[in-house]
Motif scaffolding. Structure first.
Motif, short mmCIF file in Angstrom:
data_model
loop_
_atom_site.label_atom_id
_atom_site.label_comp_id
_atom_site.label_asym_id
_atom_site.label_seq_id
_atom_site.Cartn_x
_atom_site.Cartn_y
_atom_site.Cartn_z
N ALA A 17 -4.48 14.49 -16.47
CA ALA A 17 -3.15 14.08 -16.93
C ALA A 17 -2.65 12.87 -16.14
O ALA A 17 -1.98 11.99 -16.69
N ALA A 18 -2.97 12.84 -14.84
CA ALA A 18 -2.51 11.75 -13.98
C ALA A 18 -3.42 10.53 -14.03
O ALA A 18 -3.09 9.47 -13.47
N GLY A 19 -4.57 10.66 -14.69
CA GLY A 19 -5.50 9.54 -14.78
C GLY A 19 -6.16 9.21 -13.45
O GLY A 19 -6.38 8.05 -13.13
N LEU A 20 -6.51 10.26 -12.69
CA LEU A 20 -7.10 10.08 -11.37
C LEU A 20 -8.38 10.89 -11.24
O LEU A 20 -8.62 11.82 -12.00
N THR A 21 -9.17 10.53 -10.24
CA THR A 21 -10.32 11.36 -9.88
C THR A 21 -9.85 12.49 -8.95
O THR A 21 -8.75 12.42 -8.39
N LYS A 22 -10.68 13.49 -8.79
CA LYS A 22 -10.34 14.57 -7.86
C LYS A 22 -10.19 14.03 -6.44
O LYS A 22 -9.30 14.44 -5.69
N TYR B 147 -6.98 14.52 -4.05
CA TYR B 147 -7.09 15.20 -2.76
C TYR B 147 -6.74 14.27 -1.60
O TYR B 147 -6.46 14.75 -0.49
N TRP B 148 -6.75 12.98 -1.82
CA TRP B 148 -6.31 12.04 -0.80
C TRP B 148 -4.81 12.21 -0.52
O TRP B 148 -4.34 12.07 0.61
N HIS B 149 -4.07 12.56 -1.58
CA HIS B 149 -2.62 12.70 -1.47
C HIS B 149 -2.19 14.16 -1.25
O HIS B 149 -1.21 14.42 -0.55
N PHE B 150 -2.91 15.08 -1.88
CA PHE B 150 -2.56 16.51 -1.79
C PHE B 150 -3.84 17.31 -1.58
O PHE B 150 -4.79 17.18 -2.34
N ASN C 27 3.97 5.67 -5.55
CA ASN C 27 3.92 5.72 -7.02
C ASN C 27 2.86 6.70 -7.50
O ASN C 27 3.08 7.43 -8.48
N THR C 28 1.73 6.71 -6.82
CA THR C 28 0.66 7.65 -7.20
C THR C 28 1.09 9.09 -6.97
O THR C 28 0.87 9.96 -7.82
N GLU C 29 1.71 9.35 -5.83
CA GLU C 29 2.19 10.70 -5.53
C GLU C 29 3.23 11.16 -6.56
O GLU C 29 3.22 12.31 -7.00
N GLN D 17 0.82 -1.21 0.00
CA GLN D 17 0.00 0.00 0.00
C GLN D 17 0.86 1.26 0.00
O GLN D 17 0.59 2.22 -0.73
N ASN D 18 1.92 1.25 0.80
CA ASN D 18 2.82 2.40 0.85
C ASN D 18 3.50 2.61 -0.50
O ASN D 18 3.68 3.75 -0.94
#
Length: 205
Positions: A43-48, A52-55, A14-16, A8-9
């Motif tokens: 661009a990152a292929g993510l949802t908002k 926001y979970w990371h930043f 990797n996502t960050e 998980q870490n």
């Protein structure tokens, strides 16, 4: 199947990194103010929600880029030069070689910091204090090398340490930008050696 904490870490890291890399690319292309959260998530292929979970905000991304530049470039540069066994000339040689290698492998981090600093300093953005602090640390480090060279009588006694440090930083920022714009046409080794010669010729007795 339950995902291990280590896995998980690793996934979070990797996502960050993906978010940061895409943010730097977009900030370079469009500027900080010209880039939206929607642009970054797409661009990152993510949802908002995932972003926001990371930043917590676009400003948090900006702060992280500044922190990465200070930690990965400036702090490690200062440590690497400090470990050199020799005088000011040998330390400056390390400075030029470290700079070139780091910029080659971390182009977007280096150029994005430089361009973001140019965009945000003077724009009354909260991050300006942090940017100025990083440049002040950079100046102090270079000024100490110049003072050392003057004491060793290899650098001209009339040069001012702080002003010369600022000139070197200004040269370096401009060199990064021009290399980024013309990297397919420039011989990197010759480019760095030219910068080194011009700087040292101006400093040395």
């Amino acid at each position: 199947m339950k995902i291990s904490e280590a896995t998980q870490n690793s996934q979070n890291q990797n996502t960050e990194e993906r978010i940061l890399n895409q943010s730097m690319r977009l900030f370079l292309e469009r500027g900080y103010h010209g880039t939206s959260i929607d642009d970054i998530t797409q661009a990152a292929g993510l949802t908002k929600g995932a972003l926001y979970w990371h930043f917590g905000s676009k400003e948090d991304l900006l702060k992280r880029i500044m922190e990465e530049y200070e930690k990965r470039f400036l702090d490690r540069l200062i440590n690497a030069v400090g470990e050199v066994k020799g005088g000011a000339f040998e330390k400056f040689d390390k400075f030029f070689r470290y700079n070139a290698a780091f910029a080659y492998y971390n182009r977007e981090l280096c150029v994005s910091f430089t361009t973001l600093a140019a965009e945000l300093v003077g724009a009354h953005h909260a991050i300006e204090i942090g940017i100025r602090r990083i440049y002040k640390k950079y100046k102090k480090f270079l000024s100490s090398l110049i003072i050392q060279g003057k004491k060793e009588k290899i650098f001209k006694k009339e040069i001012d340490g702080d002003l010369t440090a600022l000139v070197i930083i200004a040269f370096h920022d401009g060199i990064l930008l021009q290399w980024s714009m013309n990297k397919d046409e420039i011989n990197g080794e010759a480019y760095v050696n030219t910068f080194k010669k011009i700087m040292l010729w101006g400093l040395m007795v």
